[in-house]
Each structure stands twice: as structure tokens, then as C-alpha cells.
Enzyme design. Structure first.
Site, PDB file in Angstrom:
ATOM      1  N   GLY A 122       0.007 -21.525  77.317  1.00 48.76           N
ATOM      2  CA  GLY A 122       0.610 -20.450  78.114  1.00 48.76           C
ATOM      3  C   GLY A 122      -0.453 -19.696  78.884  1.00 48.76           C
ATOM      4  N   GLU A 242     -11.119 -28.819  78.546  1.00 46.77           N
ATOM      5  CA  GLU A 242     -10.104 -29.426  79.407  1.00 46.77           C
ATOM      6  C   GLU A 242     -10.757 -30.178  80.561  1.00 46.77           C
ATOM      7  OE1 GLU A 242      -5.833 -28.046  81.197  1.00 46.77           O
ATOM      8  OE2 GLU A 242      -7.499 -26.673  81.491  1.00 46.77           O
TER       9      GLU A 242
END
Length: 380
Positions: A122, A242
């Protein structure tokens, strides 16, 4: 920098290959790409298999080089990818392993490794995507809890998640100088009252993303990773994973697909086009260079303590465009069949369009490279 593997690392590779050759024979059929509860069950069952075989720890409790070997060999063998476990294994897990307290690591890491819990991410908001520091989802203290209200978009795997790595604003934008100092990183249980999840359908027809609305959701203060208002620094750890090691398996997959494209071109006669051969040759060199860059980034992470550095942005920037070019070449080889949504390359081509946006746009990556690697001044 030495990019060769030690005898111990090669022994790890050989042992993993031998185990995969047997384990993959027992896999059930993959569920439909649109059946996310089924995909969650499939992905978590594979993670449990890895855990029981002693490989569950690799994503964060192993050296970066072992992690690289693991991702390379599992992709080459055709093993299931992390799938619904993506955020927990490659983002939230490594972040908690690096930044969490001993109690937080003990609570959240083992269930992810065992395939018992799935996380979603989120971060982005409708008005704060690339400019993540402008997020406005508020969290205010009420005793031992934060009360969270706001909305998120592109929430990866929210439909099937147990937990969410959530960025919230604990100091208003108007009071935070600079604005990124007012952000806090929370672990939010997805069964908490006040959470509404609405799936978003992508161009390819899948629903791995969702928009999420938060109406006075109560999150224990004990679920904060890092200090209050220190969430931006914690987030940079998340994003370094990431942009650093999370795409390793995909580079291996792209090199495999490139070979398949060349074989298809030879079969259907398009190999006679010299421009296509030059294009595929250049892509072969591109992905070979990206693999070497991956090895360099992993070696650097191992030298500096395990967290990928700004070199991950160099990789992410070039890989995003190379992947798009790969599937453009696949479409050229397929001809009119490139319009067939039942063809894997067609779906991959559609999904590749998001790569220059997801995990930080190419423009953001260019800024990171300019400022943190080349030492250029910040834009005004």
C-alpha cells in the site's frame, strides 16, 4: 570486482538443481491466471515445499549471491515464481529483516517463509504515484494505536493478502520540511475493520492490483517498522530490494524467451529478415549485459551488508525498456497472431507496458542515477 562463484556457492547450485529435478515432478496443475484465491493456494503451497526442503530462507536469510543462484536456477528449471507471495518475500520480508525489531521479525517472517501469510503493498495513491512523498493517507495516534484514513491505488495482491506494508503520513505535508520526513511505515492487518478493497482490471484482464479505501482503521503502534516519521528511509530499503534483486528471475526468463522467439522466427520464415536478426542479436547482448549488471549489484550488496544500492536503479531503468523491446520483437515475429490474447507473449507484451511506470517510473530512476551515482545537482 570478482563475478565468479566460490566452490561453496557452486555446491549450493548443484544441490538445488538436483532437488528441483525431483520436486517439480510433483507439482499440481497451475490454476487459471484469473483465479487469485487458487493462485494464492498454489503459490503458498510451493513456498511451503521450499521451506520444508530448507530453501525457504533464501530470500532474506542467505547471502545475496546465494539468493541470485536460487532465483536463476528456479527460473531455469521452470519452477513456480513467487506469485502472490511477491510482496512478502521480495519487499516487506527483506525490509522487516533489515529494519524490524527482534519481536517483529519473529512474528512476521516465519509465516511468510512457510507460505502461511501473504502481503500486499500500500504505497501509491491517486495523487501520489511517482511523487510518493506527496502521499496524504493520514495516521494519527490514539493511545497504543494509529488511526488511519485515506486511499491507496495499485495495491498489489490486496484481494488475497493477510497484511499490508502501508505508508502513511504522520505529519501533515504543510508541516513536514522536507515533506518526506512526515511518513511512517506500518504493517496493517487486512482483516481490520474499515478496509474496503476493490479489484482493478489491467489491460491484460488480470486483477493483481486493487484500490483500497481506509476509514479510521486502527493499527497498533507496535506494528510500526522504524521510528515515527522515519518511514521514508525504511521505504528506500524496500524500494532498493524492489529495484535490485526482485527482477533477477525475470532477466533469466527474458533470455529464455529470446531464444524461443529466435526459434519461432526460423520456423515461420521471419528469420530471413536481416533487420530482425540484428534486433534479436542486440537484445541478446542487452540481456547478457543486464545479467552481468545483476551480478555486480549482488556482489556490491554482499560487500556492503546485503541491501542493494543505487545500482538497482540503473538495472531497473534499462531492464524496463529492454523487456518492452523484447516483446515488441515477439509481436513482429508472431505477425497477426500477436493480437491473440490467448498467446503468452501477447499477454506479456501488454504487461511489459507497465514496467517503465511500476516500481518507480523511468524518469524517477534517471533522477536517482543522476543524483546518487553521477553526483549531479538536484533539479529545482
Amino acid at each position: 570486482m570478482d563475478l565468479t562463484y566460490t566452490e561453496e556457492e557452486e555446491a549450493f547450485r548443484a544441490s538445488l538443481r538436483e532437488w528441483l529435478a525431483t520436486a517439480l515432478l510433483k507439482l499440481p496443475d497451475r490454476p487459471s491466471p484469473h483465479d487469485w484465491p487458487g493462485r494464492r493456494a498454489y503459490d503458498t503451497a510451493w513456498q511451503r515445499t521450499l521451506y520444508d526442503a530448507g530453501y525457504g530462507h533464501v530470500h532474506w536469510d542467505a547471502s545475496p549471491t546465494q539468493r541470485l543462484i536460487f532465483l536463476e536456477e528456479t527460473e531455469k528449471a521452470g519452477a513456480p515464481y513467487v506469485g502472490a507471495n511477491f510482496v512478502g518475500l521480495l519487499h516487506a520480508g527483506p525490509t522487516i529483516a533489515s529494519e524490524g525489531t527482534p519481536e517483529q521479525r519473529a512474528r512476521w517472517l516465519p509465516p511468510v517463509l512457510r507460505g502461511e501469510e501473504v502481503w500486499c503493498q500500500g504505497f501509491s495513491e491517486p495523487d501520489a504515484g511517482s511523487d510518493l512523498a506527496s502521499l496524504r493517507t493520514r495516521a494519527w495516534r490514539d493511545g497504543d494505536h494509529y488511526v488511519v484514513s485515506g486511499s491507496k491505488i495499485w495495491t498489489s495482491h490486496a484481494e488475497v493478502a493477510d497484511w499490508c506494508e502501508l505508508l502513511v503520513r504522520t505529519t501533515p505535508v504543510s508541516e513536514a520540511v522536507p515533506k518526506h520526513r512526515g511518513i511512517t511505515w506500518l504493517a496493517m492487518p487486512m482483516d481490520a475493520p474499515g478496509i474496503t478493497v476493490r479489484p482493478l482490471r489491467t489491460l491484460a484482464g488480470s486483477t493483481e492490483f486493487a484500490e483500497m479505501f481506509l476509514d479510521e482503521v486502527r493499527v497498533p503502534v507496535a506494528h510500526r517498522v522504524g521510528d515515527e516519521n522515519d518511514g521514508w528511509r525504511v521505504t528506500m530499503v524496500t524500494l532498493s530490494y524492489e529495484r535490485g534483486t526482485a527482477f533477477v528471475g525475470e532477466v533469466v526468463a527474458c533470455r529464455r524467451v529470446l531464444g524461443e522467439i529466435a526459434r519461432e522466427a526460423r520456423r515461420n520464415g521471419r528469420w530471413d529478415d536481416p533487420a530482425l536478426r540484428r534486433r534479436l542479436g542486440r537484445l541478446a547482448a542487452e540481456f547478457s549485459a543486464l545479467w552481468r549488471l545483476t551480478q555486480w549489484n549482488v556482489s556490491e550488496a554482499q560487500r556492503t551488508g546485503g541491501v542493494p544500492g543505487a545500482g538497482g536503479s540503473v538495472f531497473k531503468l534499462r531492464y524496463s525498456h529492454a523487456r518492452q523491446e523484447l516483446y515488441d520483437a515477439a509481436a513482429h515475429v508472431l505477425g497477426e497472431d500477436a493480437l491473440d490474447l490467448g498467446h503468452e507473449w501477447t499477454l506479456d507484451r501488454l504487461s511489459s507496458l507497465a514496467y517503465t511506470i511500476a516500481a518507480g517510473t523511468s524518469q524517477i530512476q534517471q533522477n536517482i542515477v543522476a543524483e546518487r551515482i553521477l553526483g549531479l545537482p538536484k533539479g529545482r
